[in-house]
Enzyme design. Sequence first.
Site, PDB file in Angstrom:
ATOM      1  N   ASP A  32       0.724  -1.053  -0.083  1.00  0.00           N
ATOM      2  CA  ASP A  32       0.080  -0.032  -0.046  1.00  0.00           C
ATOM      3  C   ASP A  32       0.879   1.285  -0.123  1.00  0.00           C
ATOM      4  OD1 ASP A  32      -2.891   1.007   0.521  1.00  0.00           O
ATOM      5  OD2 ASP A  32      -1.945   2.101   1.841  1.00  0.00           O
ATOM      6  N   ASP A  57       0.482   4.526   1.041  1.00  0.00           N
ATOM      7  CA  ASP A  57       0.248   5.613   2.051  1.00  0.00           C
ATOM      8  C   ASP A  57      -0.012   4.832   3.252  1.00  0.00           C
ATOM      9  OD1 ASP A  57      -2.056   4.649   1.933  1.00  0.00           O
ATOM     10  OD2 ASP A  57      -3.181   6.616   1.267  1.00  0.00           O
ATOM     11  N   ASP A 110     -11.406 -14.679  15.112  1.00  0.00           N
ATOM     12  CA  ASP A 110     -11.267 -16.116  16.185  1.00  0.00           C
ATOM     13  C   ASP A 110     -10.851 -17.335  15.271  1.00  0.00           C
ATOM     14  OD1 ASP A 110     -13.647 -16.205  14.219  1.00  0.00           O
ATOM     15  OD2 ASP A 110     -15.077 -16.729  15.642  1.00  0.00           O
ATOM     16  N   HIS A 133      -7.630 -19.487  16.343  1.00  0.00           N
ATOM     17  CA  HIS A 133      -8.140 -20.897  16.163  1.00  0.00           C
ATOM     18  C   HIS A 133      -6.800 -21.577  15.569  1.00  0.00           C
ATOM     19  CE1 HIS A 133     -10.503 -24.717  15.496  1.00  0.00           C
ATOM     20  NE2 HIS A 133      -9.604 -24.802  14.847  1.00  0.00           N
ATOM     21  N   GLU A 134      -6.157 -21.186  14.339  1.00  0.00           N
ATOM     22  CA  GLU A 134      -5.244 -22.152  13.645  1.00  0.00           C
ATOM     23  C   GLU A 134      -4.155 -21.806  14.181  1.00  0.00           C
ATOM     24  OE1 GLU A 134      -6.318 -24.034  11.647  1.00  0.00           O
ATOM     25  OE2 GLU A 134      -8.240 -23.357  10.993  1.00  0.00           O
ATOM     26  N   HIS A 146      -3.723 -24.295  16.923  1.00  0.00           N
ATOM     27  CA  HIS A 146      -3.114 -25.399  16.547  1.00  0.00           C
ATOM     28  C   HIS A 146      -1.445 -25.571  16.662  1.00  0.00           C
ATOM     29  CE1 HIS A 146      -6.764 -27.534  15.432  1.00  0.00           C
ATOM     30  NE2 HIS A 146      -6.910 -26.785  14.663  1.00  0.00           N
ATOM     31  N   TYR A 152      -4.164 -36.246  16.449  1.00  0.00           N
ATOM     32  CA  TYR A 152      -5.497 -35.594  15.750  1.00  0.00           C
ATOM     33  C   TYR A 152      -6.435 -36.833  15.450  1.00  0.00           C
ATOM     34  CZ  TYR A 152      -8.063 -32.014  13.467  1.00  0.00           C
ATOM     35  OH  TYR A 152      -8.701 -30.902  13.047  1.00  0.00           O
ATOM     36  N   GLU A 180      -8.848 -29.897  18.721  1.00  0.00           N
ATOM     37  CA  GLU A 180      -9.751 -28.636  18.223  1.00  0.00           C
ATOM     38  C   GLU A 180     -10.479 -27.939  19.368  1.00  0.00           C
ATOM     39  OE1 GLU A 180     -10.967 -27.720  15.226  1.00  0.00           O
ATOM     40  OE2 GLU A 180      -9.324 -28.860  14.165  1.00  0.00           O
ATOM     41  N   GLU A 185     -18.758 -16.905  13.341  1.00  0.00           N
ATOM     42  CA  GLU A 185     -19.911 -16.301  12.924  1.00  0.00           C
ATOM     43  C   GLU A 185     -19.646 -15.153  11.883  1.00  0.00           C
ATOM     44  OE1 GLU A 185     -17.695 -13.894  16.124  1.00  0.00           O
ATOM     45  OE2 GLU A 185     -17.912 -16.051  15.733  1.00  0.00           O
ATOM     46  N   ASP A 216     -13.957 -38.344  10.122  1.00  0.00           N
ATOM     47  CA  ASP A 216     -13.284 -37.132  10.616  1.00  0.00           C
ATOM     48  C   ASP A 216     -12.331 -37.462  11.758  1.00  0.00           C
ATOM     49  OD1 ASP A 216     -13.125 -34.362  11.046  1.00  0.00           O
ATOM     50  OD2 ASP A 216     -14.643 -34.322  12.573  1.00  0.00           O
ATOM     51  N   HIS A 226     -14.025 -32.614  14.920  1.00  0.00           N
ATOM     52  CA  HIS A 226     -14.676 -31.523  14.736  1.00  0.00           C
ATOM     53  C   HIS A 226     -16.151 -31.337  15.529  1.00  0.00           C
ATOM     54  CE1 HIS A 226     -11.540 -30.815  11.571  1.00  0.00           C
ATOM     55  NE2 HIS A 226     -11.647 -29.676  12.100  1.00  0.00           N
TER      56      HIS A 226
END
Length: 819
Positions: free
Chosen positions: A289, A291, A378, A382-383, A386, A397, A406, A431, A466, A471
């Site tokens: 960018d 400025d 969030d 979250h990542e 991990h 996992y 998780e 959300e 899964d 999850h």
Amino acid sequence: MVNKYSVAALLLLGGFSSAYAQSQDLTRVQHKEVGEKGMPTLIQFRLEGKTYQMSEARKALAEQLDLTADDQLQSARIEADPLGFVHEKFAQYYKGVKVEHAEYTVHARQGVVESMSGNFERVQNVKTAPTINEQAALQRALRFVGGKKYMWEDAGEEATLKEQENNPRASYKPEGELVIVDNTQAEPGSPEFGQPTLAWKFNIYSQQPVSRAYIYVDAQTGDIVAKDAIIKHAAATGTFATRYSGTKTSATESINGSFRLRELTRGSGIETYNCNKGNSYTTAVDFTDADNSWTEYANANFDNAALDAHYGAQSTYDYFKNVHARNSYNNAGAKIKSYVHFDDTPGDGKGYENAYWNGSVMTYGDGYTRFDPLTSLDVAAHEIGHAVCSSTANLTYSYESGALNEGFSDIWGAAVEYYKDPNKATWLIGEDIDKVRPSLRSMSNPNAESQPDTYKGTYWYATSGDNGGVHTNSGVLNHWFYRLAVGGSGTNDIGSSFSVTGIGIDAAAKIAYRTESVYLTASSNYAAARTYSIQSATDLYGAGSAQVIATTNAWYAVGVGAAYSSGGGTTTPTYCTSKGTNVAYEWIDYVKLGTLARTSGADGGYYNGTALSAPSIGAGTSQTISFSAGFASTAYTEYWKVYIDYNQDGDFIDSGESVVSGSSSSSGTLSATFTVPSTAKSGNTRMRVLMSDASATTSCNSYSYGETEDYTVSISGGAALTSNAVTTSSTSSNATLGSADLVSQVEVYPNPAADVLRVTLPNRASVVSVQVADMQGRSVKGTHFDSKGELNVARLASGMYMLSVSDGQKTFRQRFVKQ
């Protein structure tokens, strides 16, 4: 009929429990928690009298874990924390081969060992010489992954890795390592599931389609026995018009008259790159960018999502640094790199609907049908959470450990979001990015997004998909954290009425962080999380504190363990897991003691009846317990054991606490009489009824066939004990089943047998006839029984057989294994 047994199922039952108890030094132990495999997960020591010094850490481990000549514990790292504790972590080896996901930590303060915790695997009879070489195993692993293109096949990515690690030999190409790992790829309930296995371990990174995981290949058979996913699915100051968090200020870097999303004030730096809807990190470029007022990025290309990723990484770094004194995810200032506009299949017109930590960097897709760009605050936290986990507990996992992995990431998503913006929807995850649902997950109401809020309650995921429901079943940990922070009352899915006084998100997060960073190990489950979070709350706020009470009651609210007990200011004990993994053939169908009388069918290998009305049993009184087995067809010989925790210390290993022991092949009602010791502690305690087809099954086993049921009994007129010691009277010794119901068994040994099986009838009666059948009931030829009482089985194929021996009046049956 399908063969009910395998050789492996019997050979690995092991009878090490008694030897273990004999050689332990118990004189220093204040309290002990035992896990589902019968090994201690937490040992707390007395701090007066004879203590262990930190310099005696190896001695403490050897004495308390009863190490054999085949077991080694190698010091991995030493850490200190702000509470004054020093934690020395040890990795486990068996005959020089590393045991995956097994480590034990010694916790000391002022040079004195206060406790030990972790996961120690009792490995026995595992061959440590592979029959399949590394290259053959790698080909099996690659076929399992099925990648179209791997990272080591991309010259640009290989060059970038060498530069990043400043190592000309660095490569993504996998190198095999021989380890011992539990088989988690077999179907749950099968004899192979959970068995220790010598395996080749490979770190395999597929570029197309994207995946990265540790793949474990059985070094004897070439079968895939385990998978541990690494990608988890999920100097200037600029003004950022972020997509999800409004206008924020964030650090950037000034270079050549422009600004880019890089900065060096946090650890080794935070950098955010543009993948330009491609799948290459090497060709990614800077966002720039002119400025340093990044207000024009709200465009059709979703470039403002990059501002959220950069802001999210900085916010997460700040949270862990300022709240938990952690310097980046590895606590050593590691650089945090984020890649935005990533697309695993460039040119298909569909955005990538995921975000993940790949073991090295953050990766964000733009979404398509379900999601907007996945860079919300969030999700970023979250990542990166991990990454924190990979540097601390390193939770495997799959199944419960994966659900914890998780869940902790969701906890950090909520905690970071609250830290930076308390007006956001703290208890909803994702959300901002979800275009279809109100959120990906709800911590306050997991059921709203089809997750369980109670352990093994509604929406609990019980199959292998899964990675074992990581999850989905994370909802239990999410809701525990919500209850711990906010509080509340109600009745959970298993009928337990709870009431929790919330302690606020800040204190809850400190307890969660200490649980993950100090105590949890790779294979920890929900029971271990409860034990270690209570210990963490005790470390931080003191025994009997409001925080310890809330931590305990929050677990009770989600169906893990009992509510807090005010007696003596101690917590209600956590009991080890005992469960049959197969109830297709036999189960407990009736239990009666006093006012307790329950008839049932198969309950999936375990039934928790502790919430039922507790029968009263008086100290010093004689009691009769009745029970029976249900059978699908054939009535097998079953071994019955009943335990009562008389001193309420959370286990059944004290003298006199095994109150019934015997075997029977009857499907009728059995009974046994026992005497409650006069020294038993008054109040409610646990009774465990266990039926297994294997005599070696103890009070803490995950065993093959049968069922365990737990109940509450109320002891009256007993002692108000202040210690864990119980002196039992001679009348409280083990009861056997009533003589009318007890079926004497033919003795066969050695079992398993290679050549000869020795057969002895009860009372040494004469053998009139001997028959051998396979497990389908078909008669088997090729054996010979002689006058010495020996059956020659050398010509039999390896496997399980049924032996029928008659004394001319009665026929006795017993299974045996031919090696």
